[in-house]
Motif scaffolding. Structure first.
Motif, PDB file in Angstrom:
ATOM      1  N   GLU A  58       7.527  13.234  -1.253  1.00  0.00           N
ATOM      2  CA  GLU A  58       7.188  12.401  -2.412  1.00  0.00           C
ATOM      3  C   GLU A  58       6.255  11.264  -2.013  1.00  0.00           C
ATOM      4  N   PHE A  59       6.521  10.673  -0.855  1.00  0.00           N
ATOM      5  CA  PHE A  59       5.702   9.555  -0.404  1.00  0.00           C
ATOM      6  C   PHE A  59       4.485   9.998   0.420  1.00  0.00           C
ATOM      7  N   LYS A  60       4.416  11.306   0.693  1.00  0.00           N
ATOM      8  CA  LYS A  60       3.326  11.842   1.524  1.00  0.00           C
ATOM      9  C   LYS A  60       3.254  11.072   2.853  1.00  0.00           C
ATOM     10  N   SER A  61       4.404  10.962   3.481  1.00  0.00           N
ATOM     11  CA  SER A  61       4.547  10.112   4.660  1.00  0.00           C
ATOM     12  C   SER A  61       4.593  10.900   5.968  1.00  0.00           C
ATOM     13  N   GLU A  62       4.366  10.181   7.060  1.00  0.00           N
ATOM     14  CA  GLU A  62       4.675  10.686   8.386  1.00  0.00           C
ATOM     15  C   GLU A  62       6.179  10.527   8.601  1.00  0.00           C
ATOM     16  N   LEU A  63       6.792  11.474   9.334  1.00  0.00           N
ATOM     17  CA  LEU A  63       8.205  11.365   9.656  1.00  0.00           C
ATOM     18  C   LEU A  63       8.366  11.086  11.142  1.00  0.00           C
ATOM     19  N   HIS A  64       9.030   9.971  11.456  1.00  0.00           N
ATOM     20  CA  HIS A  64       9.305   9.587  12.837  1.00  0.00           C
ATOM     21  C   HIS A  64      10.817   9.623  13.044  1.00  0.00           C
ATOM     22  N   ILE A  65      11.278  10.442  13.960  1.00  0.00           N
ATOM     23  CA  ILE A  65      12.710  10.553  14.234  1.00  0.00           C
ATOM     24  C   ILE A  65      13.057   9.649  15.415  1.00  0.00           C
ATOM     25  N   LEU A  66      13.993   8.722  15.181  1.00  0.00           N
ATOM     26  CA  LEU A  66      14.299   7.681  16.155  1.00  0.00           C
ATOM     27  C   LEU A  66      15.684   7.879  16.747  1.00  0.00           C
ATOM     28  N   ASN A  67      15.751   7.938  18.059  1.00  0.00           N
ATOM     29  CA  ASN A  67      17.031   8.004  18.752  1.00  0.00           C
ATOM     30  C   ASN A  67      17.115   6.846  19.737  1.00  0.00           C
ATOM     31  N   VAL A  68      18.151   6.024  19.579  1.00  0.00           N
ATOM     32  CA  VAL A  68      18.320   4.858  20.452  1.00  0.00           C
ATOM     33  C   VAL A  68      19.444   5.134  21.449  1.00  0.00           C
ATOM     34  N   ASP A  69      19.141   4.995  22.711  1.00  0.00           N
ATOM     35  CA  ASP A  69      20.127   5.143  23.778  1.00  0.00           C
ATOM     36  C   ASP A  69      19.775   4.122  24.852  1.00  0.00           C
TER      37      ASP A  69
ATOM     38  N   LYS B 203       0.810  -1.224   0.000  1.00  0.00           N
ATOM     39  CA  LYS B 203       0.000   0.000   0.000  1.00  0.00           C
ATOM     40  C   LYS B 203       0.842   1.271   0.000  1.00  0.00           C
ATOM     41  N   GLY B 204       2.163   1.101  -0.055  1.00  0.00           N
ATOM     42  CA  GLY B 204       3.009   2.278  -0.163  1.00  0.00           C
ATOM     43  C   GLY B 204       3.845   2.527   1.076  1.00  0.00           C
ATOM     44  N   ILE B 205       4.400   3.729   1.139  1.00  0.00           N
ATOM     45  CA  ILE B 205       5.269   4.128   2.243  1.00  0.00           C
ATOM     46  C   ILE B 205       4.612   5.312   2.953  1.00  0.00           C
ATOM     47  N   SER B 206       3.930   5.021   4.036  1.00  0.00           N
ATOM     48  CA  SER B 206       3.196   6.071   4.748  1.00  0.00           C
ATOM     49  C   SER B 206       3.858   6.487   6.054  1.00  0.00           C
ATOM     50  N   LYS B 207       4.796   5.653   6.553  1.00  0.00           N
ATOM     51  CA  LYS B 207       5.484   5.970   7.814  1.00  0.00           C
ATOM     52  C   LYS B 207       6.985   5.724   7.642  1.00  0.00           C
ATOM     53  N   ILE B 208       7.746   6.798   7.777  1.00  0.00           N
ATOM     54  CA  ILE B 208       9.196   6.724   7.598  1.00  0.00           C
ATOM     55  C   ILE B 208       9.885   7.016   8.923  1.00  0.00           C
ATOM     56  N   GLY B 209      10.851   6.180   9.273  1.00  0.00           N
ATOM     57  CA  GLY B 209      11.651   6.410  10.465  1.00  0.00           C
ATOM     58  C   GLY B 209      13.040   6.900  10.096  1.00  0.00           C
TER      59      GLY B 209
END
Length: 275
Positions: free
Chosen positions: A177-188, A148-154
């Motif tokens: 381009e993908f009309k996506s949500e952007l999720h910024i991930l930080n691992v600690d 169904k596409g790329i709707s959530k990008i991390g």
């Protein structure tokens, strides 16, 4: 007109990545270039012997590319412009030359090749492409479909020197381009890497992507790859973006491990964009 490049060695994994690329190209209104880069096989002996002539290799490559082209055209019901390129030479060099001419939106590759071993053929080729190409490279796990596409990008980020090392324009372009949500991930892990400058770096990152309305996630995990993998699975991310020079993520993706499930095994495509 945007263009997506899909290198192939005609293995099932690369054909799967090609189908992913075709569906993606159709979704973002782009053209598709299918390329095969081949080398002359040589028998090693006292006198090296060329096993197949360059003409035969070229003809074989072009015939297989033509068959793939027809399959993709049928699969996309003729709605996608599909071109082919057969090239002889070093895979990374030829791919870079093609990218310089075409200026692609992205290069889409499979994570493995015919052998099924991470560090052989397509696995090493993908890793080499990620390291050397200036254009975004999407590494597609075996069996992954565009669906169904790329709707959530991390976006994986370590909150270090973010203004100088984050390709903001490229990432924004991809998200839009993908009309996506952007999720910024930080691992600690238990704030082991937290420093006096971390809040300021976080502020800068938020300001850089403010118009994208990003969602920030702070993941407590002793292992970066595991943390990203688990979050991506639980939150149904469709794509993970990594910046190669900032992360040790790439080496972990392509090395065998009996203790953890790697990103490409978890069916989450990885896009690498350079600083």
């Amino acid at each position: 007109m945007k263009t997506v490049i899909a290198p192939t060695d005609f293995s099932p994994v690369s054909v799967n990545a090609l189908n992913f690329a075709a569906d993606m190209a159709l979704a973002i209104d782009a053209n598709l270039v299918i390329c095969n880069i081949y080398n002359i096989p040589v028998a090693f002996s006292e006198v090296p012997l060329i096993l197949v002539s360059p003409e035969e290799l070229k003809q074989s490559s072009e015939l297989q590319l033509q068959a793939l082209q027809q399959q993709v055209v049928q699969r996309t019901e003729g709605k996608l412009t599909v071109m082919t390129e057969a090239r002889m030479g070093n895979i990374t060099d030829e791919l870079e030359s093609l990218c310089e001419r075409v200026q692609p939106f992205a290069v889409v590759m499979g994570a493995k090749g015919k052998t099924g071993l991470e560090k052989v053929i397509f696995g090493s080729t993908a890793l080499s492409a990620i390291r050397h190409l200036a254009w975004p490279v999407i590494c597609v796990p075996p069996g992954k479909e565009y669906g169904k596409g790329i709707s959530k990008i991390g976006l994986a980020c370590d909150f270090r020197n973010v203004e100088a090392t984050t390709p903001v324009v490229t990432i924004k372009h991809i998200v839009m381009e993908f009309k996506s949500e952007l999720h910024i991930l930080n691992v600690d892990y238990n704030e082991k890497h937290f420093s006096p400058g971390t809040p300021l770096e976080s502020f800068h990152l938020h300001a850089m992507f403010n118009d994208m309305n990003p969602k920030f996630h702070f993941i407590n995990n002793p292992d970066v790859e595991d943390g990203i993998n688990e979050f991506a699975e639980k939150n149904n991310l469709d794509l993970i973006i990594a910046i190669p020079k900032k992360h040790k993520l790439l080496e972990a993706i392509f090395k065998p491990s009996s203790t953890r499930q790697l990103i490409f095994q978890s069916h989450i495509p990885l896009m690498c964009v350079h600083e």
